[in-house]
Design a protein around this motif. Structure first.
Motif, PDB file in Angstrom:
ATOM      1  N   LYS A 174      18.356  -1.420  -5.432  1.00 31.74           N
ATOM      2  CA  LYS A 174      17.727  -0.461  -4.524  1.00 31.74           C
ATOM      3  C   LYS A 174      16.248  -0.786  -4.299  1.00 31.74           C
ATOM      4  N   LEU A 175      15.556  -1.180  -5.366  1.00 31.30           N
ATOM      5  CA  LEU A 175      14.143  -1.520  -5.233  1.00 31.30           C
ATOM      6  C   LEU A 175      13.960  -2.790  -4.409  1.00 31.30           C
ATOM      7  N   SER A 176      14.785  -3.797  -4.681  1.00 33.03           N
ATOM      8  CA  SER A 176      14.658  -5.051  -3.934  1.00 33.03           C
ATOM      9  C   SER A 176      14.968  -4.817  -2.460  1.00 33.03           C
ATOM     10  N   ALA A 177      15.943  -3.946  -2.172  1.00 34.51           N
ATOM     11  CA  ALA A 177      16.266  -3.632  -0.781  1.00 34.51           C
ATOM     12  C   ALA A 177      15.081  -2.973  -0.087  1.00 34.51           C
ATOM     13  N   ALA A 178      14.394  -2.069  -0.780  1.00 33.83           N
ATOM     14  CA  ALA A 178      13.225  -1.407  -0.197  1.00 33.83           C
ATOM     15  C   ALA A 178      12.123  -2.414   0.108  1.00 33.83           C
ATOM     16  N   PHE A 179      11.997  -3.434  -0.751  1.00 32.84           N
ATOM     17  CA  PHE A 179      10.972  -4.463  -0.554  1.00 32.84           C
ATOM     18  C   PHE A 179      11.439  -5.560   0.414  1.00 32.84           C
ATOM     19  N   GLN A 180      12.690  -5.491   0.860  1.00 37.58           N
ATOM     20  CA  GLN A 180      13.299  -6.540   1.686  1.00 37.58           C
ATOM     21  C   GLN A 180      13.291  -7.880   0.947  1.00 37.58           C
ATOM     22  N   LEU A 181      13.620  -7.796  -0.332  1.00 40.71           N
ATOM     23  CA  LEU A 181      13.798  -8.962  -1.187  1.00 40.71           C
ATOM     24  C   LEU A 181      15.203  -8.908  -1.768  1.00 40.71           C
ATOM     25  N   SER A 182      15.760 -10.058  -2.100  1.00 42.46           N
ATOM     26  CA  SER A 182      17.012 -10.060  -2.843  1.00 42.46           C
ATOM     27  C   SER A 182      16.700  -9.780  -4.312  1.00 42.46           C
ATOM     28  N   VAL A 183      17.732  -9.391  -5.064  1.00 44.33           N
ATOM     29  CA  VAL A 183      17.545  -9.207  -6.509  1.00 44.33           C
ATOM     30  C   VAL A 183      17.118 -10.527  -7.144  1.00 44.33           C
ATOM     31  N   SER A 184      17.720 -11.637  -6.695  1.00 46.88           N
ATOM     32  CA  SER A 184      17.330 -12.953  -7.213  1.00 46.88           C
ATOM     33  C   SER A 184      15.853 -13.206  -6.976  1.00 46.88           C
ATOM     34  N   SER A 185      15.381 -12.863  -5.772  1.00 48.91           N
ATOM     35  CA  SER A 185      13.969 -13.074  -5.451  1.00 48.91           C
ATOM     36  C   SER A 185      13.078 -12.239  -6.355  1.00 48.91           C
ATOM     37  N   ARG A 207       0.822  -1.211   0.000  1.00 45.39           N
ATOM     38  CA  ARG A 207       0.000   0.000   0.000  1.00 45.39           C
ATOM     39  C   ARG A 207       0.856   1.261   0.000  1.00 45.39           C
ATOM     40  N   TRP A 208       1.958   1.182  -0.750  1.00 43.64           N
ATOM     41  CA  TRP A 208       2.847   2.325  -0.881  1.00 43.64           C
ATOM     42  C   TRP A 208       2.477   3.126  -2.118  1.00 43.64           C
ATOM     43  N   THR A 209       2.625   4.424  -2.036  1.00 43.93           N
ATOM     44  CA  THR A 209       2.526   5.274  -3.211  1.00 43.93           C
ATOM     45  C   THR A 209       3.876   5.254  -3.933  1.00 43.93           C
ATOM     46  N   LEU A 210       3.905   5.807  -5.130  1.00 46.96           N
ATOM     47  CA  LEU A 210       5.177   5.924  -5.840  1.00 46.96           C
ATOM     48  C   LEU A 210       6.171   6.741  -5.024  1.00 46.96           C
ATOM     49  N   ALA A 211       5.659   7.798  -4.394  1.00 48.15           N
ATOM     50  CA  ALA A 211       6.537   8.658  -3.594  1.00 48.15           C
ATOM     51  C   ALA A 211       7.114   7.900  -2.400  1.00 48.15           C
ATOM     52  N   GLN A 212       6.308   7.047  -1.782  1.00 48.92           N
ATOM     53  CA  GLN A 212       6.793   6.275  -0.628  1.00 48.92           C
ATOM     54  C   GLN A 212       7.869   5.284  -1.041  1.00 48.92           C
ATOM     55  N   ASP A 263      11.046   7.193  -1.653  1.00 43.96           N
ATOM     56  CA  ASP A 263      11.724   7.532  -0.389  1.00 43.96           C
ATOM     57  C   ASP A 263      12.446   6.319   0.199  1.00 43.96           C
ATOM     58  N   ALA A 264      11.790   5.139   0.122  1.00 41.37           N
ATOM     59  CA  ALA A 264      12.361   3.927   0.729  1.00 41.37           C
ATOM     60  C   ALA A 264      13.550   3.391  -0.055  1.00 41.37           C
ATOM     61  N   SER A 265      13.558   3.614  -1.367  1.00 36.37           N
ATOM     62  CA  SER A 265      14.575   3.007  -2.229  1.00 36.37           C
ATOM     63  C   SER A 265      15.684   3.950  -2.668  1.00 36.37           C
ATOM     64  N   GLY A 266      15.381   5.248  -2.690  1.00 30.84           N
ATOM     65  CA  GLY A 266      16.352   6.187  -3.240  1.00 30.84           C
ATOM     66  C   GLY A 266      16.308   6.259  -4.751  1.00 30.84           C
ATOM     67  N   VAL A 267      15.312   5.614  -5.363  1.00 33.12           N
ATOM     68  CA  VAL A 267      15.087   5.683  -6.811  1.00 33.12           C
ATOM     69  C   VAL A 267      14.029   6.753  -7.059  1.00 33.12           C
ATOM     70  N   SER A 268      14.206   7.581  -8.060  1.00 37.21           N
ATOM     71  CA  SER A 268      13.280   8.678  -8.279  1.00 37.21           C
ATOM     72  C   SER A 268      11.878   8.174  -8.613  1.00 37.21           C
ATOM     73  N   ARG A 269      10.884   8.974  -8.226  1.00 38.86           N
ATOM     74  CA  ARG A 269       9.486   8.635  -8.522  1.00 38.86           C
ATOM     75  C   ARG A 269       9.277   8.492 -10.026  1.00 38.86           C
ATOM     76  N   ALA A 270       9.906   9.369 -10.805  1.00 37.52           N
ATOM     77  CA  ALA A 270       9.743   9.322 -12.263  1.00 37.52           C
ATOM     78  C   ALA A 270      10.305   8.023 -12.837  1.00 37.52           C
ATOM     79  N   MET A 271      11.460   7.573 -12.316  1.00 41.10           N
ATOM     80  CA  MET A 271      12.053   6.327 -12.808  1.00 41.10           C
ATOM     81  C   MET A 271      11.177   5.133 -12.450  1.00 41.10           C
ATOM     82  N   ILE A 272      10.666   5.109 -11.210  1.00 37.10           N
ATOM     83  CA  ILE A 272       9.795   4.005 -10.806  1.00 37.10           C
ATOM     84  C   ILE A 272       8.552   3.967 -11.685  1.00 37.10           C
TER      85      ILE A 272
END
Length: 208
Positions: free
Chosen positions: A58-69, A24-29, A32-41
């Motif tokens: 960076k995205l996988s880290a924000a989701f607490q997933l590995s890149v492999s996952s 239930r995250w917005t693009l902005a959230q 903020d969690a990943s350090g990836v810009s809202r426009a890129m996401i």
């Protein structure tokens, strides 16, 4: 012939959007969690941009997933909830076991470095194995959070891998392995004059 890049772009887009909406995250959230810009996401979720390995990290880290996952879940995305079952370690429904031909496996290519990643195991297998080809000069950093809640072994198959584990640098030759400890920022680099191929073997540990 193997499916390279294009078949996974839409699946990665769907998986990133699903993981964000499930929290239930917005693009902005997520930005903020990943350090990836809202426009890129936004471009990634619309399938308009192929994320680099650094962005995926960076995205996988924000989701607490590995890149492999994240990539395994993307490859197995069907819109039926099986991906979520795979993340929980379940087997879902309709799981196919048996032979998986090399030519049938989708490969993901990092548009920034030319690094190629192929998932060896499917999204429902209890361990995750990926094969990576890292070209000469390739350097891929991942934040510590991308390694949280997982146990991971890196196994060099061909060539030489320069692996930065926090402040420690390991020069790994073909046949060498390294079992990662507590999560720290890591860098995979090919500083040699030849190709480097390695495997990542990952098992999920405890998470909140």
């Amino acid at each position: 012939m193997s499916n390279i890049v294009d078949p996974l772009v839409g699946q990665i887009a769907a998986r990133v959007r699903t993981e964000r909406e499930r929290r239930r995250w917005t693009l902005a959230q997520l930005a903020d969690a990943s350090g990836v810009s809202r426009a890129m996401i936004h471009r990634i979720e619309r399938g308009e941009s192929s994320p680099t390995a650094v962005v995926l990290g960076k995205l996988s880290a924000a989701f607490q997933l590995s890149v492999s996952s994240l990539l395994a879940l993307a490859e197995g995305s069907t819109g039926t909830g099986d991906g979520e079952a795979a993340e929980r370690g379940g087997h879902g429904t309709g799981t196919a076991a048996g032979v998986r031909r090399k030519t049938d496996a989708a490969q993901w290519r990092d548009p920034a470095t030319g690094y190629r990643r192929r998932q060896i195991t499917g999204p429902h297998f209890p361990a995750e194995i990926a094969e990576i080809d890292l070209p000469v000069g390739g350097r891929v950093p991942y934040p510590a959070a991308a390694f949280a809640f997982v146990r991971q072994v890196v196994w060099v198959l061909d060539g030489r891998l320069t692996f930065h584990e926090g402040d420690t640098v390991h020069e790994l030759e073909a046949g060498d392995t390294i079992e990662l400890g507590d999560p720290v920022p890591c860098v995979f680099a090919n500083t040699s004059g030849g190709a480097c191929r390695y495997a990542v073997v990952l098992a999920r540990g405890e998470r909140p």
